[in-house]
Motif scaffolding. Structure first.
Motif, PDB file in Angstrom:
ATOM      1  N   UNK A 158       0.901  -1.209  -0.016  1.00 12.68           N
ATOM      2  CA  UNK A 158      -0.065  -0.071   0.069  1.00 12.68           C
ATOM      3  C   UNK A 158       0.942   1.421  -0.098  1.00 12.68           C
ATOM      4  N   UNK A 159       1.881   1.352   0.847  1.00 13.86           N
ATOM      5  CA  UNK A 159       2.812   2.287   0.884  1.00 13.86           C
ATOM      6  C   UNK A 159       3.490   2.652  -0.529  1.00 13.86           C
ATOM      7  N   UNK A 160       3.710   1.446  -1.157  1.00 17.52           N
ATOM      8  CA  UNK A 160       4.409   1.501  -2.606  1.00 17.52           C
ATOM      9  C   UNK A 160       3.483   2.135  -3.536  1.00 17.52           C
ATOM     10  N   UNK A 161       2.061   2.166  -3.278  1.00 17.88           N
ATOM     11  CA  UNK A 161       1.040   2.652  -4.126  1.00 17.88           C
ATOM     12  C   UNK A 161       0.680   3.969  -3.723  1.00 17.88           C
ATOM     13  N   UNK A 162       1.485   4.716  -2.724  1.00 10.83           N
ATOM     14  CA  UNK A 162       1.301   6.139  -2.416  1.00 10.83           C
ATOM     15  C   UNK A 162       0.320   6.117  -1.382  1.00 10.83           C
ATOM     16  N   UNK A 163      -0.013   5.235  -0.533  1.00 13.13           N
ATOM     17  CA  UNK A 163      -1.186   5.364   0.441  1.00 13.13           C
ATOM     18  C   UNK A 163      -0.333   5.591   1.880  1.00 13.13           C
ATOM     19  N   UNK A 164      -1.237   6.589   2.529  1.00 16.92           N
ATOM     20  CA  UNK A 164      -0.556   6.886   4.014  1.00 16.92           C
ATOM     21  C   UNK A 164      -0.878   5.756   4.859  1.00 16.92           C
ATOM     22  N   UNK A 165       0.293   5.183   5.246  1.00 16.48           N
ATOM     23  CA  UNK A 165      -0.009   4.030   6.217  1.00 16.48           C
ATOM     24  C   UNK A 165       1.411   3.802   6.904  1.00 16.48           C
ATOM     25  N   UNK A 166       1.325   3.356   8.306  1.00 17.91           N
ATOM     26  CA  UNK A 166       2.276   3.090   9.130  1.00 17.91           C
ATOM     27  C   UNK A 166       1.978   2.119  10.212  1.00 17.91           C
ATOM     28  N   UNK A 167       3.010   1.338  10.688  1.00 23.56           N
ATOM     29  CA  UNK A 167       2.873   0.413  11.609  1.00 23.56           C
ATOM     30  C   UNK A 167       2.889   1.253  12.885  1.00 23.56           C
ATOM     31  N   UNK A 168       2.008   0.956  14.066  1.00 21.91           N
ATOM     32  CA  UNK A 168       2.233   1.611  15.295  1.00 21.91           C
ATOM     33  C   UNK A 168       2.324   0.634  16.489  1.00 21.91           C
ATOM     34  N   UNK A 169       2.925   1.225  17.565  1.00 23.57           N
ATOM     35  CA  UNK A 169       3.180   0.477  18.532  1.00 23.57           C
ATOM     36  C   UNK A 169       1.956   0.246  19.698  1.00 23.57           C
TER      37      UNK A 169
END
Length: 415
Positions: A158-169
């Motif tokens: 998804x990040x490679x597709x330009x979407x705003x995404x992140x892992x969170x603790x």
């Protein structure tokens, strides 16, 4: 040039098609076999999900499906049956569960979702609508390291597709959701997603369309299409015969019954989903998917909705209490402070989502009929893709440049 158009199906796809066709100056009638106040358009999770870029037909899904057949509470249940259409669909679905299909589907799924997000915002602003719409993102909550790693893999795509995404603790998760205890080892946060309250949009859009002169024919079932030289000249219902210049088929899981009238065997199966609403104060502010259980969680306007399961067992609206209980147990497993009561579970409702074999919708005209535009097969993303689909339907009929290249959605495609 203004045309007389009949839309078969009054769900979210049909309403959005009517909205954009009316903007082009066409005369519109919507016909539906129900009272247009229930079904998948009303019981869905209300997600607008650019994050859902992986189609249902992905590698390993069929294997999981066979495994889960033995578990009546599983997230995916495919009921085996001796039905030719089901067997053809199953064969095509199995063929589509490949990395190649996923790679083909991702850009189109993303584009349809992103365009719809923009269009929901535009509809609300242009028409002064007040329906609930928030962009708080979406959490993928994981209870095992294995699932978290799987979700991380999807997040990287998804990040490679330009979407705003992140892992969170877990610490970050507690900051994001301070009012509710969550049992998880970690989460993925898709900041690109939005959510809504479906009932509000449906009611507001129906009122708007009626005020704009759109005719609604409810509790009326289309029984036949009359063709002359590969063109529909009229349709017959259980009440009357109707004529129009163009027709739109947006009848969801029932669409394949009518495409047979034009000689098109549209591979489509109904996937039943369930929802439970609670008016308890849950403290949940960000929509989530309980990753292992495949249950969606949505803080709607005035209540919280829990939705889930994919039950492919033909056209039926029966409530399977085992599957309702599975959703309830999953909720308490991830949110230990929430216990859904018997009254809430007894009021569970279901809806049928139309599923194509490759996870892409059918949008366009078949070569078998020159004046029928098909718009169905969106699976779990009908709500998320509806405005974009409606706009494309309008562009097809009005012979305008298409907002998105949709050759991979052609109704005549083979599997």
């Amino acid at each position: 040039m203004s045309k007389k158009i009949i839309i078969i199906g009054g769900g979210i796809i049909g309403l959005c098609s009517a909205y954009y066709l009316k903007k082009e100056g066409h005369s519109i009638s919507i016909i539906d076999q129900s009272n247009m106040d229930s079904g998948a358009s009303y019981v869905n999770a209300g997600f607008l999900t650019p994050s859902h870029i992986i189609p249902l037909s992905a590698p390993g899904v069929m294997k999981k499906g066979f495994k889960w057949m033995l578990n009546p509470a599983s997230p995916l249940y495919i009921k085996p049956r001796l039905d030719v259409d089901f067997l053809k669909w199953t064969y095509a679905f199995n063929k589509s569960c490949t990395a190649t299909n996923v790679k083909k589907a991702i850009p189109l799924i993303k584009e349809l979702n992103l365009l719809s997000q923009t269009l929901y915002d535009a509809i609300k602003q242009d028409e002064n609508f007040t329906f609930h719409l928030e962009k708080n993102g979406l959490l993928m909550l994981c209870q095992t390291d294995k699932m978290l790693e799987e979700e991380l893999h999807t997040a990287r795509i998804a990040k490679g597709e330009g979407l705003d995404v992140s892992e969170i603790s877990l610490d970050e998760l507690k900051i994001l959701e301070p009012k509710i205890s969550i049992s998880a080892v970690g989460a993925i946060h898709y900041k690109c997603d939005s959510h809504s309250t479906p009932q509000e949009f449906m009611m507001e859009m129906k009122t708007y369309l009626k005020n704009e002169g759109v005719q609604f024919l409810t509790n009326e079932k289309v029984e036949d299409l009359v063709l002359v030289n590969q063109k529909i000249v009229s349709l017959k219902t259980n009440k009357q015969t109707l004529e129009a210049d163009e027709f739109v088929l947006a009848a969801g899981s029932w669409s394949a019954f009518l495409t047979k009238k034009i000689g098109l065997n549209l591979l489509l199966q109904a996937g039943k989903g369930y929802r439970i609403n609670t008016h308890q104060s849950t403290g949940i502010s960000i929509p989530a998917i309980l990753a292992e259980a495949k249950v969606a969680v949505t803080p709607m306007n005035g209540y919280t909705r829990f939705a889930g399961t994919m039950e492919i067992a033909g056209i039926n609206n029966a409530i399977n209490t085992v599957r309702v209980e599975a959703i309830s147990k999953a909720v308490s497993k991830y949110y230990p402070e929430i216990k859904l009561n018997d009254s809430e579970k007894n009021e569970a409702a279901s809806g049928l989502r139309p599923i194509s074999p490759d996870g892409l919708p059918y949008i366009g005209k078949s070569t078998k009929c020159s004046n029928l535009t098909i718009a169905t097969g969106h699976a779990m993303m009908g709500w998320s893709m509806a405005p974009a689909t409606g706009k494309l339907v309008s562009e097809i009929i009005s012979e305008k440049h298409l907002s998105i290249a949709i050759q991979n959605c052609h109704p005549d495609r083979t599997f």
